[in-house]
Design a protein around this motif. Structure first.
Motif, PDB file in Angstrom:
ATOM      1  N   THR A  49       0.832  -1.206   0.000  1.00 22.36           N
ATOM      2  CA  THR A  49       0.000   0.000   0.000  1.00 22.36           C
ATOM      3  C   THR A  49       0.864   1.252   0.000  1.00 22.36           C
ATOM      4  N   GLN A  94      -7.308   1.073  -0.573  1.00 25.85           N
ATOM      5  CA  GLN A  94      -7.645  -0.056   0.285  1.00 25.85           C
ATOM      6  C   GLN A  94      -8.754   0.378   1.251  1.00 25.85           C
ATOM      7  N   ASP A 169      -5.823  -1.054  -4.954  1.00 19.76           N
ATOM      8  CA  ASP A 169      -5.248  -1.688  -3.767  1.00 19.76           C
ATOM      9  C   ASP A 169      -6.210  -2.744  -3.247  1.00 19.76           C
ATOM     10  N   GLU A 170      -5.882  -4.002  -3.487  1.00 24.68           N
ATOM     11  CA  GLU A 170      -6.734  -5.131  -3.106  1.00 24.68           C
ATOM     12  C   GLU A 170      -8.173  -4.926  -3.556  1.00 24.68           C
TER      13      GLU A 170
HETATM   14 MG   LIG Z   1      -2.147  -2.685   1.974  1.00 26.84          MG
END
Ligand SMILES: [Mg+2]
Ligand SMILES: Nc1ncnc2c1ncn2[C@@H]1O[C@H](COP(=O)(O)OP(=O)(O)OP(=O)(O)O)[C@@H](O)[C@H]1O
Lengths: 225, 402
Positions: A49, A94, A169-170
């Protein structure tokens, strides 16, 4: 356009035996590849991140620089960097990132309206929501969404301005298989149009669909074997 | 509508509790400021009206008046009564050195008049020597007040036909006095002939007490004195108290100073209360901002990720604050205006000080000032909190949980 990290690192304060700071991301060189999907994997806490935030102009590196067409992004004025993020970048952070006083459709249209756009992107927003399977939620307020629905909403929001660089992010962490594959399909369409797509993920299904895979290991970015 | 304003309005609507708290606090600010300014200004107006109204350097009343309060009370509250100095006392008074002008007045505590629900106080005065009453006539009124004419205080209702009945006879309202903020506002002034007439009528109808054996032409309830140039007011006052039996002389300067003391006490108290409300409200506003700032940080971090510049975030926060503060300030002002108008009688009565509500111009000034200052206070606090939030790097804010 070309986006590069040159010797970019980031440290934070944290006391331990030997020092009172540590590197979340070590000095890293990296070039975003246009037209490709790049995946960065790695353990939790390895610095994914932190690295992605540096790349997309949200977190300044402690050393080194992030260059957009050779120009250091963190030397730019805040309004210029913000404008670039608005027009050229699509960021899916995220976590839960819905603006709760707005409906789903309004959330998605925010980037397009922020600087007073003339064209009405409602249809485009609806087709994005449709592609992600949440069109029927368009008039629901964001605070009523489930985690996965909100994630897909912020994805649509990131893609509304057809960015040349996509940072996710994810993006699939709380999605089922079907939703994951529709998200990856969207990313592929973007890449085919020439965008550089950079994804942080833990998930093997995502890495399998990538053109290039990296692994973050204690702040060091390595090509995956 | 621009993105900034639309977002600000959505945020206000989307967080009704947060917005209501902010609006309420700014409302308190403007309410406190306006009512404080209203009270202090009214007291100051009251004092200057009182000073001007007194006019005289010394006021003399019979000692029997003390049953009605001190000389200060009598003049301040307008407590008049059926007390009189006799011919001998008045003659003695005339022999005191240093008196430039002395003007006698004769009090008649009236019965209910047809116009008034309360008893009005009738004060007979001598237009030839008078230097305190006629200078307060509101409209231009050049002639001397004649027989059977009334000059009335600001609080006495003027009947449509300008006629008030006293003791079975009709009298003409000739002029209205300016407001003094004291009980004198509910008095009726007449010349000596008229008061004599009224006293006779009153005795005949046995409608007034304490008039037995009193001849208005040779008695007086109070004497207003102007001191000659070169004489010390206190010396003359002392002389009167020493040489004239059974009277109380009081220098108006000492009365004014006791009134202005009471007044500055109340003013300071009011100022202190307003200050306390302001400090308290501002502390709460700052605390509220700190409490909601976590939630806001996340909100703003998200806007940053999709490309909002610091300027846009600033704009949103400030627009929110402007809308909330202006609504709050207006509401507070409105509440204070209503309270001020409906309660000013009560405030006046409970303070026991001269209280003259501000004129339209001053009203406008304190309205504008309290609006502006309280809205500004709300906006500045929001601005400071905006500086704090936007000072953080977005990448760090994003990590904080809403
Ligand atoms: Mg992360
Ligand atoms: N603002 C910060 N202050 C202090 N330490 C931080 C900060 N941000 C990140 N870190 C630390 O840096 C390291 C890397 O964090 P980062 O969020 O980049 O990890 P990640 O690889 O994204 O993990 P995950 O997969 O769990 O999201 C972690 O050890 C984290 O505790």
């Amino acid at each position: 356009m070309e986006l590069k990290a040159e010797g970019a690192s980031r440290w934070f304060f944290r006391s331990n035996k030997s020092s009172n700071y540590f590197y979340a991301v070590q000095k890293t060189d990296f070039t975003a590849e246009n037209g490709k999907i790049t995946v960065i994997g790695g353990k939790s806490g390895s610095g994914k991140t932190t690295f992605l935030n540096m790349l997309c102009g949200l977190l300044s590196p402690s050393e080194g620089s992030i260059l957009l067409d050779g120009e250091d992004m963190y030397e730019m004025s805040d309004s210029r960097r913000s404008r670039i993020r608005n027009k050229l970048f699509g960021v899916v952070p995220q976590g839960q990132t819905g603006l709760k006083s707005f409906t789903v459709l309004e959330n998605v249209l925010i980037p397009a309206q922020m600087y007073g756009s003339k064209t009405d992107l409602t249809e485009k927003a609806e087709s994005l929501l449709d592609g992600l399977g949440i069109l029927e939620l368009k008039n629901v307020y964001a605070n009523e969404l489930s985690g996965g629905e909100m994630r897909r909403m912020s994805l649509a929001r990131a893609l509304i301005c057809e960015p040349q660089f996509i940072f996710a992010d994810e993006p699939t962490s709380d999605l089922d298989d079907e939703a994951t594959s529709s998200v990856m399909k969207l990313f592929r369409i973007c890449a085919d149009k020439g965008a550089a797509v950079i994804i942080n993920t833990h998930e093997k299904e995502v890495s399998d669909l990538a053109d290039k895979v990296y692994r973050m290991d204690k702040g060091v970015l390595l090509p995956a074997e | 509508m621009s993105f900034v304003i639309r977002t600000a309005l959505k945020n206000i609507k989307g967080k009704p509790f947060r917005s209501a708290v902010m609006i309420f606090l700014v409302m308190l600010l403007s309410f406190a400021l306006f009512s404080g300014a209203f009270i202090i200004l009214s007291l100051q107006n009251g004092l200057s009206a009182y000073k001007a109204r007194l006019g005289a350097d010394i006021i003399v009343v019979p000692s029997s008046a003390s049953g009605h309060g001190t000389v200060d009370d009598i003049l301040l509250q307008g407590i008049t009564g059926n007390y009189y100095m006799n011919k001998k006392q008045l003659e003695k008074l005339d022999t005191i050195e240093g008196i430039e002008v002395s003007s006698k007045s004769f009090f008649l505590t009236s019965a209910k008049a047809s116009c008034c629900s309360v008893r009005v106080q009738i004060i007979g005065f001598d237009p030839d020597t008078d230097f305190t009453v006629m200078s307060w006539i509101k409209e231009s009124f050049s002639e001397k007040i004649g027989d059977n004419q009334l000059v009335i205080g600001a609080d006495v209702t003027v009947p449509a036909d300008h006629i008030i009945r006293f003791y079975g006879k009709n009298y003409n309202v000739a002029a209205v006095l300016d407001r003094t903020g004291t009980g004198l506002d509910s008095a009726v002034y007449v010349n000596m002939n008229t008061v004599k007439q009224m006293a006779e009528d009153a005795s005949r109808l046995s409608a007034a007490d304490g008039l037995e054996g009193i001849d208005p032409s040779s008695a007086a309830s109070a004497v207003h004195i102007k001191v000659k140039e070169g004489y010390d007011i206190n010396d003359v006052t002392d002389d009167i108290n020493i040489h004239v039996p059974k009277v109380m002389a009081s220098s108006s300067r000492s009365m004014i100073s006791s009134v202005s003391e009471g007044l500055s006490g109340v003013s300071n108290m009011t100022g202190f209360l307003v200050g306390a409300v302001w400090v308290m409200s501002l502390v709460i506003i700052i605390a509220v901002f700190a409490m909601v700032s976590n939630e806001r940080k996340k909100e703003f971090a998200v806007l940053r990720t999709v490309g909002a510049s610091k300027r846009i975030l600033f704009g949103i926060m400030c627009a929110e604050a402007v809308v909330e503060s202006v609504i709050g300030a207006l509401a507070g002002l409105l509440a204070a205006l209503l309270a001020g108008i409906s309660l000013s009688g009560l405030i006046k009565a409970s303070l026991g000080l001269p209280f003259v509500t501000p004129d339209t111009a001053s009203y406008t000034v304190i309205c504008v000032c309290s609006l502006f200052l309280s809205a500004a206070a709300g906006i500045i606090t929001a601005f400071l909190s905006a500086v704090r939030i936007t000072g953080n790097e977005t990448g760090l804010l994003l990590r904080e949980d809403a």
